[in-house]
Design a protein around this motif. Structure first.
Motif, short mmCIF file in Angstrom:
data_model
loop_
_atom_site.label_atom_id
_atom_site.label_comp_id
_atom_site.label_asym_id
_atom_site.label_seq_id
_atom_site.Cartn_x
_atom_site.Cartn_y
_atom_site.Cartn_z
N VAL A 30 -7.63 -9.27 0.71
CA VAL A 30 -6.73 -8.75 1.75
C VAL A 30 -7.53 -8.51 3.02
O VAL A 30 -8.67 -8.02 2.96
CB VAL A 30 -6.08 -7.42 1.29
CG1 VAL A 30 -5.20 -6.84 2.39
CG2 VAL A 30 -5.27 -7.63 0.02
N ILE A 32 -7.83 -6.29 6.31
CA ILE A 32 -7.42 -4.98 6.81
C ILE A 32 -7.83 -4.84 8.27
O ILE A 32 -8.97 -5.16 8.63
CB ILE A 32 -8.07 -3.86 5.98
CG1 ILE A 32 -7.61 -3.93 4.52
CG2 ILE A 32 -7.77 -2.48 6.57
CD1 ILE A 32 -8.37 -3.01 3.59
N VAL A 68 -2.83 -2.99 6.53
CA VAL A 68 -2.86 -4.35 6.00
C VAL A 68 -2.52 -5.32 7.13
O VAL A 68 -1.49 -5.21 7.79
CB VAL A 68 -1.86 -4.51 4.85
CG1 VAL A 68 -1.80 -5.97 4.39
CG2 VAL A 68 -2.23 -3.59 3.69
N ASP A 71 -2.17 -10.35 3.65
CA ASP A 71 -2.36 -10.54 2.22
C ASP A 71 -1.79 -11.92 1.90
O ASP A 71 -0.58 -12.10 1.87
CB ASP A 71 -1.63 -9.46 1.42
CG ASP A 71 -1.80 -9.62 -0.10
OD1 ASP A 71 -2.27 -10.69 -0.53
OD2 ASP A 71 -1.47 -8.69 -0.84
N ARG A 105 -8.24 -7.21 -3.30
CA ARG A 105 -7.05 -6.36 -3.34
C ARG A 105 -7.21 -5.24 -4.37
O ARG A 105 -6.66 -4.15 -4.20
CB ARG A 105 -5.80 -7.18 -3.66
CG ARG A 105 -4.50 -6.39 -3.49
CD ARG A 105 -3.26 -7.13 -3.96
NE ARG A 105 -3.18 -8.45 -3.36
CZ ARG A 105 -3.39 -9.58 -4.04
NH1 ARG A 105 -3.69 -9.53 -5.32
NH2 ARG A 105 -3.29 -10.74 -3.44
#
Length: 323
Positions: A30, A32, A68, A71, A105
């Motif tokens: 992911v 960020i 986030v 993803d 993740r």
């Protein structure tokens, strides 16, 4: 994106603020958008060349908070607030000292909060370590006594908060007499000036010794912390503010007081349950818990922040805002 890169171990002059390509997450990872990150002794050890298994150049940072950004698997929705920590961040892959970070993740903790990012940035790794030390390392129970060696550190202050919440009596040390009042205000029952002989002071209050000791300074003070602990009590070795963590020529029978147990703790993101993190955040927001001192820096001031960290100039947590 802007990021802090360490090309090789050395002084703060080896920390360089550079523009790097935006990292792309692969499946299971992911991206960020980092809003804030806390500074930790782990990153200081990496900068000083004391950490193992680190390749350079490297973006430092074992923790971060933000939202986030992407993803690729669609599991986490964009914009959700998250925390991340450990798992090789800032060591085997680039970490949180940046405007964006890509992490597995599995080490992302979603949460909800309207607290300022600098407050949130002080929490993940410190809370995980304090929580794990008191639960896994010490199994601290209501009514017990706990000595925290290195009480004005961010970890020491968070451990005090959690220990008081359990119902323990807390003794905590500082080498600076001017910081005793701050310890009292944070809830410490017995603040102590660390003169190198804390065990003597502890046994003046509790003649049999404390039930538990949390060692955050390192091996130079560990024998004295062990000496402050009662028979069948436990000391958990968690921190190394002194940058010393090896016991040379260790002979257990002479090193360990009779009947005193020695444990250790080091954890990962999955050692901090999301519900524990959310509850802690909520209690800070409600005013039920004090987060402790937080000192905030801009990303451009990373060298100043690291210098303050190295020389223990400020109590509590040092946090950098990225935006």
């Amino acid at each position: 994106m802007r990021a802090v890169v360490l090309d090789r171990p050395g002084g703060v002059e080896e920390l360089h603020l550079r523009t790097l390509p935006l990292p792309e997450p692969r499946p299971g990872w992911v991206r960020i958008a980092v809003e804030a990150f806390g500074l930790n002794r782990s990153e200081l050890h990496t900068r000083l060349g004391l950490a193992e298994g680190v390749s350079f150049p490297r973006v430092l940072g074992i923790e971060a908070v933000g939202t986030v950004d992407l993803d690729p698997d669609g599991v986490l929705a964009p914009g959700g607030r998250v925390a991340t920590m450990m798992g090789g961040m800032g060591r085997t892959y680039d970490g949180g000292y940046a405007e964006y970070v890509v992490v597995p993740r599995a080490q992302v903790i979603p949460f909800e909060s309207s607290l300022p990012w600098e407050t949130l940035g002080a929490l993940p790794e410190t809370l995980q370590t304090a929580y794990g030390s008191l639960t896994v390392g010490l199994d601290l129970q209501a009514g017990q006594t706990l000595l925290i060696r290195g009480g004005t550190s961010a970890l020491g202050l968070t451990a005090t908060t959690l220990a008081k919440d359990v119902g323990a009596t807390v003794l905590a040390t500082t080498r600076n007499p001017d910081r005793l009042t701050g310890l009292t205000e944070h809830g410490v029952d017995h603040p102590l000036v660390d003169d190198g002989r804390v065990a003597r002071q502890v046994r003046e209050v509790f003649p049999d010794g404390v039930d538990a000791g949390l060692e955050l300074v390192g091996t130079p003070t560990l024998p004295d912390t062990l000496a402050a602990t009662r028979v069948h009590g436990t000391v958990c070795f968690t921190g190394m503010l002194s940058n010393e963590w090896l016991v040379h020529d260790f002979y257990p029978i002479s090193y360990l007081p009779r009947g005193v147990r020695l444990a250790a703790y080091g954890g990962e993101a999955d050692d901090l349950p999301a519900a524990v993190f959310q509850r802690h955040v909520d209690r800070i927001a409600s005013g039920d818990l004090a987060p402790g001192p937080v000192h905030v820096y801009a990303l451009d001031d990373i060298r100043t922040a690291h210098d303050d960290l190295e020389h223990n100039r400020r109590p509590g947590k040092l946090v950098v805002r990225t935006r």
